[in-house]
Scaffold this active site. Structure first.
Site, mmCIF file in Angstrom:
data_model
loop_
_atom_site.group_PDB
_atom_site.id
_atom_site.type_symbol
_atom_site.label_atom_id
_atom_site.label_comp_id
_atom_site.label_asym_id
_atom_site.label_seq_id
_atom_site.Cartn_x
_atom_site.Cartn_y
_atom_site.Cartn_z
ATOM 1 C CE1 TYR A 293 -12.365 20.084 30.197
ATOM 2 C CE2 TYR A 293 -12.080 22.379 29.525
ATOM 3 C CZ TYR A 293 -11.856 21.161 29.817
ATOM 4 O OH TYR A 293 -9.998 21.199 30.232
ATOM 5 C CE1 TYR B 134 -9.473 22.849 33.456
ATOM 6 C CE2 TYR B 134 -7.548 23.081 33.800
ATOM 7 C CZ TYR B 134 -8.218 23.150 33.164
ATOM 8 O OH TYR B 134 -8.287 23.461 32.204
#
Ligand SMILES: [Zn+2]
Lengths: 330, 389, 136
Positions: free
Chosen positions: B293, B343
């Protein structure tokens, strides 16, 4: 507006693009020392090239020159501007009235760009010619939907020599319904920003588990730390039960206010209204052993360091809100 | 009944919309497009789906998605909390449901108009957050309003403690930007980045510069999860779930776990690592590629250490040895990641994990048997290992 | 204000000394009239209040004039302003403290760009980027 009306509106709107706002505008007075001096007084300017012929000789400017950002002042309409433009006097006013009549009543200057070909000499006579250069597609903005209008102005002297240019961008927007009556635009051509109320920092939302803490800060000018009355353990941020002994009973102590910086960051962007940037944001190890997030003040960002000793300072905002900050320990 | 989730479930389909800065359509439209594409990718019909999982932050409710896509009867649905920390949690919930027979085919999804709609980079305010409003009250008045500001506090301490510098962060950002150049879906395709570009970008929250921060985008992404058995007979090569877990560590807060002993580490990720390695019988040396991440570059450094790819404080040397590139020890975010693809709150990183197992990444390394994918950093999180059948 | 910087003496990121200006009604009105801007909201509090604002507020030319002074006081007498780009923010009113902060954001052989941020209690009032021609 239904779809057909909207189309007709858009078509008419586009006819403004490329139009000069009116005939070229020549300044009332040539570039002159009294106006320059008045400008310098207001701006706190002491630049020798603007004020002192003798001193100017010793600079690259060689003689008295007008301050560059005064360029537009030489062609301002002056006194008549106080009457406003309820009756449009030029194409720019007509464009703004056209949009206002269709609900785009809000107006906000957003950007300017000025290019100065050279500084102006005494005696030069400035003429400006302004064209409505661009009208954007309809945009969704933080203020409401609207159009960005860009005007371009070219400046020449009495001989027709290029002396500079300016572009000016204005947002003409539909204020959301409830805000329509408040705030509103200022200058009819958008040269003035408008805001309804002075912003303040975001206040802590108050609940049963935290309101008491902020009230103690405000009333007693202390930094409270919650303490379990079962086993004496301190805890921050406050919570309704002790994780060590399970007691739901607690009181609080006043922190000594001494601590050290555990870590920090300097916040530059994004910038929210009501805060003073850059913010030196710190995590403090309090002398009592608890840790808290706060703000460091009275310290330059480049001087902050991990491990730095700090002391409490109860800060009061302009609106009276009190918040515990820290500053370098004396 | 299985006693662990090991090898019980697999990802059989992935779907995604175009990623953009202005989708021009509703979030429900993005969600349903991604869900439908994941179902098509698996070679199933909407009526074969009987479960849906998404984020608590997602605005498209399960039944609205089901009704729009033509999914009929459902026997399982759930929502996972904590922003990007939810990503792997979606897979965990779906895998549990198919492993226990609660549902046969579960689609997990996330769709957002993250740039043209509500922008997360604009931070929290008293108006938006409600359930954990009191928690935010300890930070908002002090101007700690954005994910960048919360992460910066931890990054500063980590970098000071271990001597990591902006150059180390730049390495991560530049590597992922390089990966994005081969990805037709990446927002940063056609915009390669040099060290100068990185260093000259403005400071956001020290030590984070602009390109240490992920983007904000519009789009949707979905995965179809079914049993490992059924997946074998479906259209695509399955990505078997070797191990999956959610993980929240003692002292956990949402983005503000500032009260633990060592702020220069990610104990919730260490917990996730311990569990997934135990479940799978694998270790760091068995992982061939990763999608860690990457909302902010320093998160990569701390995750490399948490998952045992290097020792504490050694991640800076690991990244400068080009370990995260295609030929490196651990090719990471081969699609560009949240920094350079889009994103999508981490679900796009899961989709890339599946492509790496299928062998269809735009930057496919050789011989990938196991891929590690993680979800949000600084929040209650999770990790998954995908493997071959 | 004697010596003028050479472009080669400056580095990107270099900061100007900060300048805090107390904004008074006299400054707002004086600046507006010195730029021949007689729009009432820049000198008449009642006119501004009638438009829904708490007070009269500074016109753009005054803001630019103040920023220009800030930049050239620092750069020196032989610095020549060739371009100014401004992004306009919230208002600047009597009682506000306008905090001017500047830094070098770009440079070439004979010029630099200096970005000036002007902030007050409302937030950002202006961000102005000045291009200065400097001795090589
Ligand atoms: Zn207790």
């Amino acid at each position: 507006m239904n779809e057909n009306d909207k189309k007709a509106f858009e078509t008419q709107l586009r006819t403004f693009v490329g139009r000069p706002i009116g005939p070229p505008m020549t300044g009332r007075d040539p570039v002159n020392e009294p106006m320059i001096r008045q400008w310098c007084d207001a701006m706190g300017e002491t630049h020798p090239a603007y004020l002192d012929a003798k001193a100017a000789k010793g600079t690259i400017h060689g003689e008295i020159k007008a301050p560059p950002t005064m360029l537009q002042a030489w062609v301002m309409e002056g006194w008549e501007m106080h009457e406003g433009y309820d009756e449009p006097k030029n194409e720019q006013h007509r464009l703004h009235k056209f949009l206002a009549d269709h609900g785009y009543t809000g107006v906000l200057g957003t950007n300017t760009e000025e290019n100065y070909t050279r500084y102006l000499r005494l005696g030069e006579q400035v003429t400006a010619e302004t064209v409505i250069a661009e009208i954007s597609d309809e945009k969704a903005t933080g203020r409401g939907i609207g159009y960005f209008i860009t005007t371009r102005t070219s400046f020449v002297n009495e001989k027709g020599e290029d002396i500079g240019s300016m572009s000016f961008r204005v947002l003409r927007y539909k204020p959301p319904a409830e805000a329509a009556s408040a705030g509103g635009g200022a200058g009819k051509d958008g040269k003035s920003a408008a805001v309804a109320a002075k912003p303040t920092r975001i206040k802590p939302p108050m609940g049963q588990d935290n309101a008491w803490w902020w009230e103690k800060v405000a009333k007693e000018n202390v930094l409270p730390i919650q303490r379990c009355t079962g086993c004496g353990k301190l805890r921050h941020p406050p919570r309704p039960m002790c994780d060590a002994c399970g007691s739901q009973k607690w009181d609080s102590i006043a922190a000594s206010g001494r601590g050290t910086i555990h870590t920090f960051t300097v916040i530059h962007y994004p910038q929210f209204p009501g805060y003073d940037y850059p913010i030196v944001s710190i995590i403090v190890d309090l002398e009592e052993g608890e840790r808290m997030a706060s703000t460091l003040v009275e310290c330059k960002p480049e001087q902050v360091a991990i491990g730095m000793p700090v002391e409490l300072l109860i800060h009061t905002d302009e609106d009276g809100f009190k918040i515990p900050f820290f500053r370098p320990a004396k | 009944m299985p006693t662990t989730i090991h090898n019980e479930a697999a990802v059989a389909g992935i779907g995604q919309t175009a990623y953009s800065k202005k989708s021009g359509v509703s979030e429900l439209s993005l969600a349903t497009e991604a869900v439908r594409k994941a179902i098509d990718d698996a070679g199933l019909r909407p009526s074969d789906v009987d479960g849906l999982v998404t984020y608590t932050m997602d605005s498209s409710d399960e039944v609205e998605v089901a009704r729009t896509v033509g999914i009929g009867d459902m026997t399982f649905w759930s929502k996972v909390n904590y922003g990007g920390g939810a990503a792997v949690g979606l897979v965990a919930h779906a895998a549990m449901a198919v492993a226990t027979g609660m549902a046969k085919n579960v689609v997990v999804y996330r769709a957002l108009n993250g740039r043209s709609g509500q922008r997360m980079g604009q931070g929290v305010s008293g108006q938006i957050i409600s359930s954990d409003l009191i928690h935010w009250s300890w930070y908002m008045p002090f101007g700690l309003l954005t994910p960048a500001s919360w992460i910066a506090l931890q990054a500063k301490l980590y970098m000071e403690k271990y001597g990591a510098t902006s150059e180390h962060l730049a390495h991560i950002a530049i590597t992922q930007r390089m990966h994005a150049q081969n990805n037709p879906n990446a927002a940063m395709r056609g915009k390669p980045m040099t060290m100068d570009d990185y260093m000259n970008a403005r400071m956001i929250c020290e030590p984070l510069r602009l390109f240490d921060c992920c983007q904000e985008d519009d789009g949707g992404c979905a995965l179809l999860i079914t049993s490992a058995e059924r997946a074998k007979d479906m259209k695509q090569k399955p990505a078997v779930i070797r191990a999956v877990t959610q993980a929240s560590f003692e002292g956990q807060e949402q983005m503000t776990s500032f009260y633990r002993e060592d702020l220069a580490a990610l104990p919730e990720m260490e917990l996730a690592a311990k569990i997934i390695y135990e479940q799978s019988g694998l270790g760091a040396k068995d992982i061939d590629a990763a999608c860690l991440y990457d909302a902010f570059t320093p998160e990569i450094l701390m995750q490399l250490e948490a998952f045992g790819f290097c020792g504490k404080g050694e991640a800076k040397d690991f990244v400068t040895a080009d370990s995260l590139t295609l030929g490196g020890a651990l090719p990471n975010n081969t699609h560009g990641g949240l920094l350079s693809e889009a994103y999508l709150h981490g679900v796009n990183n899961l989709a890339e994990g599946v492509r790496l197992i299928r062998g269809t990444s735009c930057n496919q390394p050789e011989g990938v048997d196991h891929v590690l994918v993680t979800s949000g950093v600084g929040v209650p999180t999770g990790a998954v290992i995908f493997g071959q059948v | 204000m004697t010596k003028t910087f050479k472009a080669s003496e400056l580095t990107i990121g270099q900061e100007l000394p900060p300048l805090d200006l107390k904004i008074t009604a006299t400054l707002v009105a004086g600046g507006a009239l010195a730029s021949r801007d007689y729009t009432p909201v820049h000198h008449d509090r009642d006119a501004a209040v009638a438009q829904g604002l708490p007070d009269m507020f500074m016109n753009i030319l005054t803001t630019q004039g103040l920023c220009s002074r800030y930049v050239t006081d620092w750069a020196g007498v032989d610095a020549v302003v060739t371009r100014v780009r401004t992004k306009l923010g919230g208002p600047n009113m009597p009682g506000d403290l306008l905090k001017l902060r500047g830094k070098v954001v770009a440079k070439s052989e004979k010029s630099v760009d200096v970005e000036v941020a002007g902030n007050n209690a409302w937030g950002n009032h202006v961000t102005a980027t000045f291009t200065l021609a400097l001795p090589a």
